[in-house]
Design an enzyme around this catalytic site. Sequence first.
Site, PDB file in Angstrom:
ATOM      1  N   ASP A   1      -7.350   2.919  -3.271  1.00  0.00           N
ATOM      2  CA  ASP A   1      -8.105   2.853  -2.024  1.00  0.00           C
ATOM      3  C   ASP A   1      -8.473   4.273  -1.610  1.00  0.00           C
ATOM      4  OD1 ASP A   1      -9.195   2.345   0.430  1.00  0.00           O
ATOM      5  OD2 ASP A   1      -7.341   1.655   1.369  1.00  0.00           O
TER       6      ASP A   1
ATOM      7  N   LYS B   1      -1.026  -0.813  -4.456  1.00  0.00           N
ATOM      8  CA  LYS B   1      -2.257  -0.114  -4.102  1.00  0.00           C
ATOM      9  C   LYS B   1      -1.928   1.337  -3.808  1.00  0.00           C
ATOM     10  CE  LYS B   1      -4.475  -0.420  -0.015  1.00  0.00           C
ATOM     11  NZ  LYS B   1      -5.326  -1.002   1.062  1.00  0.00           N
ATOM     12  N   LEU B   2      -2.624   2.243  -4.478  1.00  0.00           N
ATOM     13  CA  LEU B   2      -2.420   3.670  -4.275  1.00  0.00           C
ATOM     14  C   LEU B   2      -3.549   4.229  -3.419  1.00  0.00           C
ATOM     15  CD1 LEU B   2      -1.500   4.812  -7.910  1.00  0.00           C
ATOM     16  CD2 LEU B   2       0.042   3.971  -6.109  1.00  0.00           C
ATOM     17  N   LYS B   3      -3.205   4.926  -2.350  1.00  0.00           N
ATOM     18  CA  LYS B   3      -4.200   5.670  -1.599  1.00  0.00           C
ATOM     19  C   LYS B   3      -4.604   6.899  -2.409  1.00  0.00           C
ATOM     20  CE  LYS B   3      -4.291   3.298   2.325  1.00  0.00           C
ATOM     21  NZ  LYS B   3      -5.512   2.705   2.922  1.00  0.00           N
TER      22      LYS B   3
ATOM     23  N   ASP C   1     -14.441  -2.345   2.096  1.00  0.00           N
ATOM     24  CA  ASP C   1     -13.546  -2.546   3.233  1.00  0.00           C
ATOM     25  C   ASP C   1     -14.294  -2.162   4.502  1.00  0.00           C
ATOM     26  OD1 ASP C   1     -11.630  -2.341   5.240  1.00  0.00           O
ATOM     27  OD2 ASP C   1     -10.286  -1.040   4.144  1.00  0.00           O
TER      28      ASP C   1
ATOM     29  N   ASN D   1     -10.691   5.022   1.048  1.00  0.00           N
ATOM     30  CA  ASN D   1     -11.001   5.163   2.482  1.00  0.00           C
ATOM     31  C   ASN D   1     -12.172   6.111   2.724  1.00  0.00           C
ATOM     32  OD1 ASN D   1      -7.576   4.794   2.897  1.00  0.00           O
ATOM     33  ND2 ASN D   1      -8.992   3.449   3.986  1.00  0.00           N
TER      34      ASN D   1
ATOM     35  N   GLU E   1     -11.228   0.622  -3.904  1.00  0.00           N
ATOM     36  CA  GLU E   1     -11.596   0.162  -2.565  1.00  0.00           C
ATOM     37  C   GLU E   1     -12.306   1.266  -1.784  1.00  0.00           C
ATOM     38  OE1 GLU E   1      -9.269  -1.444   1.438  1.00  0.00           O
ATOM     39  OE2 GLU E   1      -8.196  -1.210  -0.452  1.00  0.00           O
TER      40      GLU E   1
ATOM     41  N   GLY F   1      -4.573  -4.728   5.497  1.00  0.00           N
ATOM     42  CA  GLY F   1      -3.614  -4.533   6.570  1.00  0.00           C
ATOM     43  C   GLY F   1      -3.891  -3.272   7.360  1.00  0.00           C
TER      44      GLY F   1
ATOM     45  N   LYS G   1     -10.475  -7.599   6.696  1.00  0.00           N
ATOM     46  CA  LYS G   1      -9.565  -7.214   7.767  1.00  0.00           C
ATOM     47  C   LYS G   1     -10.063  -7.866   9.054  1.00  0.00           C
ATOM     48  CE  LYS G   1      -7.939  -2.788   5.961  1.00  0.00           C
ATOM     49  NZ  LYS G   1      -8.096  -1.311   6.051  1.00  0.00           N
TER      50      LYS G   1
ATOM     51  N   SER H   1       0.850  -1.186   0.000  1.00  0.00           N
ATOM     52  CA  SER H   1       0.000   0.000   0.000  1.00  0.00           C
ATOM     53  C   SER H   1       0.887   1.238   0.000  1.00  0.00           C
ATOM     54  CB  SER H   1      -0.915  -0.006   1.225  1.00  0.00           C
ATOM     55  OG  SER H   1      -1.770   1.104   1.219  1.00  0.00           O
TER      56      SER H   1
END
Length: 369
Positions: free
Chosen positions: A190, A162-164, A240, A192, A215, A292, A264, A136
Amino acid sequence: MKIENIEMRRVTLPLVTPFRTSFGTAYERETTLVRVTTANAEGWAEHAAEPDPLYSSEFLDGGDLVIRDHLIPRLQALGDRLTADRVATALAPVKGHPMSKAVLETAILDAQLKETGVSFGDHLGAVHERVPAGVSVGIMDSHEELLDAVGRYLDEGYLRIKLKIEPGWDVVPVRAVRERFGDDVLLQVDANTAYTLADARHLAQLDPFNLLLIEQPLPEDDLLGHAGLAKLITTPVCLDESIESARDAAAAIALGACSVINVKPARVGGYLEARRIHDVAAANGVPVWCGGMLETGIGRAANVALAALPNFVMPGDTSASNRYYTQDLTAPFVLEDGHLAVPTGPGIGVDVLPDVLNELTTRTTDIRF
């Protein structure tokens, strides 16, 4: 199983580099470790919550309180009848707090399996000896910094990036990564929970980049919004934060809110519920992968074992120890050909390094059973 003592130990580990998401920037990993001691074994687990209630409503100090004052007394009431399988039912009257419940269940399960000589992987149903590792990559100050980081991780052998992302840091950095490293790199993003359904047209601009998934783009309580978004974009939607139980997973799948699930264990109350989510998803043909939470080697060992189950068919955030820490609490997990080996010893299969643990400990609480 007869428990003699439960120890709660707060530790702080500096991160190799700051880790920025849409929630904020982390410079260290602060967590509460739980050690369950029996006459013949000790079990370990780590609390996944962060110091502040930003990723979820749980936070570390609140977790310590609820564990000490509300959860452990319910486990003490079971006496010698306490087993990992009974933890969830015993703690169910306490509303919420899945991460606090998870750390107790996991430590108890670790001790129980060590007493019987069974590994986490064997107990959960692992079918692989090693698992593919993804990494990540947090939000950076510049595109060049991002490209340097991605290039470094690819050189180290990570099989998925994975790119935030967040509003203002999404389409352009994804395009930059694709242009620099090509279409063959397994790439996902992702959010969030950083977007709303009103951003659907903007998020559709990610479709040409052949991403594995996006995500958790929308708030965790917006299953219908995710179902609507899934109809407006071609990038697969992964949930998620929205998935806290097998029941949540079944509902999300039935609504068409996701076609992939990030499991998770801490977020769903423990590894036993995580296995149930795996099974529900597998029955519906929905792939899963293991997320994670900046785990130390204690949590990473259990996550790697979970990721060896058959429906974990996508690389997870099961990075090597040196992705986050110069010095881990256990012997480091090392990347080999893009994979991490599944521990085979009893319980989580790794030992805590006592000298390192003592150096990083800031406070300890002992509770006699």
